[in-house]
Design a protein around this motif. Structure first.
Motif, PDB file in Angstrom:
ATOM      1  N   SER A   1      32.080  39.854  39.697  1.00  0.00           N
ATOM      2  CA  SER A   1      33.551  39.805  39.651  1.00  0.00           C
ATOM      3  C   SER A   1      34.138  39.472  41.030  1.00  0.00           C
ATOM      4  CB  SER A   1      34.097  41.154  39.162  1.00  0.00           C
ATOM      5  OG  SER A   1      33.660  41.427  37.851  1.00  0.00           O
TER       6      SER A   1
ATOM      7  N   LEU B   1      36.393  36.259  41.847  1.00  0.00           N
ATOM      8  CA  LEU B   1      37.730  36.396  42.445  1.00  0.00           C
ATOM      9  C   LEU B   1      37.843  35.596  43.749  1.00  0.00           C
ATOM     10  CD1 LEU B   1      38.417  40.191  41.767  1.00  0.00           C
ATOM     11  CD2 LEU B   1      39.626  38.238  40.762  1.00  0.00           C
TER      12      LEU B   1
ATOM     13  N   SER C   1      38.193  31.994  42.683  1.00  0.00           N
ATOM     14  CA  SER C   1      39.540  31.691  42.174  1.00  0.00           C
ATOM     15  C   SER C   1      40.562  31.648  43.318  1.00  0.00           C
ATOM     16  CB  SER C   1      39.955  32.731  41.121  1.00  0.00           C
ATOM     17  OG  SER C   1      40.097  34.017  41.699  1.00  0.00           O
TER      18      SER C   1
ATOM     19  N   LEU D   1      39.662  32.955  36.245  1.00  0.00           N
ATOM     20  CA  LEU D   1      40.257  34.281  36.054  1.00  0.00           C
ATOM     21  C   LEU D   1      40.202  34.727  34.581  1.00  0.00           C
ATOM     22  CD1 LEU D   1      43.351  33.954  38.452  1.00  0.00           C
ATOM     23  CD2 LEU D   1      41.348  35.421  38.772  1.00  0.00           C
TER      24      LEU D   1
ATOM     25  N   ILE E   1      37.095  36.683  33.661  1.00  0.00           N
ATOM     26  CA  ILE E   1      36.900  38.001  34.286  1.00  0.00           C
ATOM     27  C   ILE E   1      37.483  39.085  33.380  1.00  0.00           C
ATOM     28  CG2 ILE E   1      37.478  39.436  36.291  1.00  0.00           C
ATOM     29  CD1 ILE E   1      37.649  36.867  37.947  1.00  0.00           C
TER      30      ILE E   1
ATOM     31  N   ARG F   1      39.022  42.558  33.042  1.00  0.00           N
ATOM     32  CA  ARG F   1      39.725  43.483  33.923  1.00  0.00           C
ATOM     33  C   ARG F   1      39.113  44.891  33.871  1.00  0.00           C
ATOM     34  NH1 ARG F   1      46.023  42.568  32.612  1.00  0.00           N
ATOM     35  NH2 ARG F   1      45.180  42.044  30.584  1.00  0.00           N
TER      36      ARG F   1
ATOM     37  N   LEU G   1      36.794  45.737  36.686  1.00  0.00           N
ATOM     38  CA  LEU G   1      37.319  45.681  38.055  1.00  0.00           C
ATOM     39  C   LEU G   1      37.779  47.047  38.520  1.00  0.00           C
ATOM     40  CD1 LEU G   1      39.519  42.449  37.745  1.00  0.00           C
ATOM     41  CD2 LEU G   1      37.138  42.611  38.483  1.00  0.00           C
TER      42      LEU G   1
ATOM     43  N   LEU H   1      41.057  44.669  41.210  1.00  0.00           N
ATOM     44  CA  LEU H   1      42.152  44.445  40.274  1.00  0.00           C
ATOM     45  C   LEU H   1      43.403  43.956  41.013  1.00  0.00           C
ATOM     46  CD1 LEU H   1      42.884  44.549  37.287  1.00  0.00           C
ATOM     47  CD2 LEU H   1      43.645  46.920  37.622  1.00  0.00           C
TER      48      LEU H   1
ATOM     49  N   TYR I   1      42.825  40.470  41.646  1.00  0.00           N
ATOM     50  CA  TYR I   1      42.992  39.720  40.391  1.00  0.00           C
ATOM     51  C   TYR I   1      44.464  39.415  40.133  1.00  0.00           C
ATOM     52  CZ  TYR I   1      43.154  38.880  35.341  1.00  0.00           C
ATOM     53  OH  TYR I   1      43.403  38.351  34.074  1.00  0.00           O
ATOM     54  N   TYR I   2      45.340  40.412  40.253  1.00  0.00           N
ATOM     55  CA  TYR I   2      46.767  40.200  40.031  1.00  0.00           C
ATOM     56  C   TYR I   2      47.358  39.252  41.089  1.00  0.00           C
ATOM     57  CZ  TYR I   2      46.917  43.891  36.504  1.00  0.00           C
ATOM     58  OH  TYR I   2      46.724  44.615  35.364  1.00  0.00           O
TER      59      TYR I   2
ATOM     60  N   ASN J   1      45.785  36.815  42.671  1.00  0.00           N
ATOM     61  CA  ASN J   1      45.372  35.434  42.389  1.00  0.00           C
ATOM     62  C   ASN J   1      46.160  34.855  41.209  1.00  0.00           C
ATOM     63  OD1 ASN J   1      43.560  35.693  44.434  1.00  0.00           O
ATOM     64  ND2 ASN J   1      41.719  35.776  43.150  1.00  0.00           N
ATOM     65  N   GLN J   2      46.391  35.685  40.175  1.00  0.00           N
ATOM     66  CA  GLN J   2      47.182  35.253  39.029  1.00  0.00           C
ATOM     67  C   GLN J   2      48.613  34.889  39.491  1.00  0.00           C
ATOM     68  OE1 GLN J   2      46.342  34.628  35.983  1.00  0.00           O
ATOM     69  NE2 GLN J   2      44.661  35.956  35.297  1.00  0.00           N
TER      70      GLN J   2
END
Length: 547
Positions: A106, A110, A113, A129, A132, A134, A137, A142, A145-146, A148-149
């Motif tokens: 993960s 990340l 990404s 993404l 992956i 969640r 994570l 996490l 992750y948010y 990158n989104q």
């Protein structure tokens, strides 16, 4: 330490808005120096990466160790070279899969990404993404992750031209931004960055500047964080229409990018655009060209496209100005050449005139010398004329004197003859024939008159030739020079003979009649004196020249 002190000082100046223009000029000078030093920073970066890569060659290094080392290499390449960062990120993802470590898988996804988002490859980043889960994570991953989104949808929202998609991307951006805001601490750097952006979007610019100032205090120049904070500050000043401060913080951001080897940057190209709008073509071209080289090196397609649009305009203006400058330079060169030829002609003319003047001066000098010589000769001639005049005057005086003397003597001789006549008459009348005969037989009268004649001749001659005796003796040998024996004697017989020769009477018979000597006596005297002469042959001619 020197650089840290220098940039600390620059930062203090940058925060003081009272000296905007001078600060911007000083900062631009520093930026140009940093551009010159960029190769030094690159070498340091490459050396550090090379050291990390050397650790991978250790055969004893486990996959976990390799994963850890590669993560360090990825961090170095992240904003430096997209291609190499991508290569090592994919390599680490393979290692994570081999280890079957869900966290590492993960984490690598990340990182991949994030790399794709930063390089403008938003769709590819979102595809990764989606894979992956969640649920796998932890809190830290996490948050990433948010983030990158959020960044992916922010980019799509900014660049898409389709209105429906734009609205969708904006909603997703706000969704992930809200999720991220709820997860992070209010005092964290991420939270402050989100809050600043929120205020900026809402155009609450003073509050956004206040947050940015706090963030700026927590960063150091030469880091990616400092570059981002100063870049975002320049955006705030752009919205406030404060161009000087906008340029100032773009410059500081660009300096930090160069020092930290961030090739994926926007500050330098934005600065170039402002300078281009201000007609500062040279610096705009320099900065946009350097920014383009960074974009090529990093291989950021999005940045490359953005810079290319600006580069075309700036390069065109630069080429046009260069053409104008070349034309002006060519014109100036032609004018300078013409002026050079004219100057050469003037120099040649002046040189010729100088030679003419020099020649004229020499001629004038020679003429002056000749004139001086003539003046000297003229002075001599004047002296000679004066002397001649004096002599003539004196000669006239002498002539007057001796005419008077001659008349006086002649009159005396008439009186003497009359007295002598009366005496003869008296003796004859008195029948004193014998006494008369005795009187006529006596030489006393002749001797007396002859002495008087010599005396008058000597005085008259020496009056005309006062130096005769001295000059005459110079022509004789020293032992034979004439010395007068009697103090009453003016001239002796030898001197009288040569006195007459000086007067032009050279015939011995004439001399004998005048002096009442025999011809032989005169001849003997002349021979004797000649024999005593220094130059016997020229003696009498030399006597004639006595002055």
């Amino acid at each position: 330490m020197k650089y840290k002190s220098l940039f600390a000082l620059i930062l203090i100046l940058a925060l003081n808005t009272g000296y905007a223009n001078s600060e911007v000029d000083s900062l631009i000078n520093v930026l140009q120096k940093e551009i010159s030093n960029s190769k030094i920073y690159i070498k340091t970066k490459e050396d550090k990466i090379a050291n990390l890569k050397s650790l991978l060659t250790d055969e004893k290094a486990s996959l976990n160790n390799q994963y850890f080392i590669i993560n360090k290499i990825i961090d170095e390449y992240q904003y430096y070279s997209f291609d190499r960062a991508l290569l090592f990120t994919e390599k680490n993802l393979d290692i994570a899969k081999k280890l079957k470590d869900k966290y590492k898988i993960s984490e690598s996804q990340l990182k991949l990404s994030r790399l794709l988002v930063d390089s403008g490859r938003y769709k590819e980043a979102l595809d990764i993404l989606k894979d992956i889960k969640r649920s796998n994570l932890n809190d830290n991953l996490l948050n990433i992750y948010y983030f990158n989104q959020k960044e992916a949808y922010s980019g799509l929202n900014f660049y898409t031209m389709v209105k429906i998609n734009k609205n969708e991307y904006r909603e997703l951006y706000y969704k992930y931004e809200d999720s991220l805001s709820k997860r992070i601490a209010l005092s964290s750097a991420e939270s402050m960055a989100l809050l600043e952006k929120k205020y900026r979007d809402e155009r609450k610019l003073p509050k956004a500047l206040e947050i940015n100032t706090q963030r700026l205090k927590n960063t150091k120049i030469g880091t990616r964080e400092y570059s981002m904070v100063t870049f975002e500050r320049s955006i705030l000043y752009e919205l406030l229409s404060d161009v000087d401060n906008q340029k100032k913080f773009l410059i500081l951001s660009a300096i930090s990018d160069i020092k930290s080897n961030v090739k994926d940057n926007a500050s330098l190209s934005n600065l170039a655009m402002i300078l281009y709008s201000e007609k500062d073509i040279d610096q705009a071209h320099q900065f946009i060209s350097f920014s383009m080289e960074d974009a090529k090196f990093y291989n950021s397609q999005l940045r490359y496209v953005n810079i290319s649009n600006v580069l075309t305009s700036i390069t065109k203006a630069y080429d046009l100005r260069s053409s104008e400058q070349k034309f002006k330079l060519k014109t100036f060169l032609i004018l300078i050449s013409l002026l050079g030829l004219l100057l050469l002609a003037v120099v040649v003319y002046v040189y010729k005139q100088k030679n003419k003047i020099s020649l004229a001066r020499n001629n004038l000098k020679e003429a002056n010398e000749q004139l001086n010589s003539l003046n000297k000769e003229l002075n001599i001639k004047n002296d000679d004329l004066n002397n001649l005049y004096m002599l003539l005057s004196k000669s006239n005086d002498i002539k007057v004197h001796y005419i008077g003397t001659f008349l006086n003597l002649y009159s005396e001789y008439i009186d003497k003859l009359d007295v002598y006549r009366k005496l003869v008459t008296k003796y004859i009348t008195a029948n004193k024939s014998r006494d008369l005969l005795d009187l006529t037989k006596s030489k006393q009268v002749i001797d007396t008159e002859l002495k008087l004649f010599y005396k008058n001749f000597d005085e008259s001659f020496l009056q005309i030739y006062p130096n005769f005796i001295t000059e005459f003796n110079k022509l004789l040998k020293e032992e034979d020079q004439i010395v007068l024996k009697n103090n009453d004697e003016i001239l002796n017989t030898e001197l009288r003979i040569y006195a007459l020769i000086r007067l032009g009477i050279t015939n011995s018979s004439k001399i004998s009649k005048i002096l009442r000597y025999s011809v032989n006596t005169i001849y003997n005297f002349r021979v004797k004196i000649k024999n005593s002469a220094i130059n016997r042959e020229e003696f009498e001619n030399q006597v004639k020249k006595i002055a």
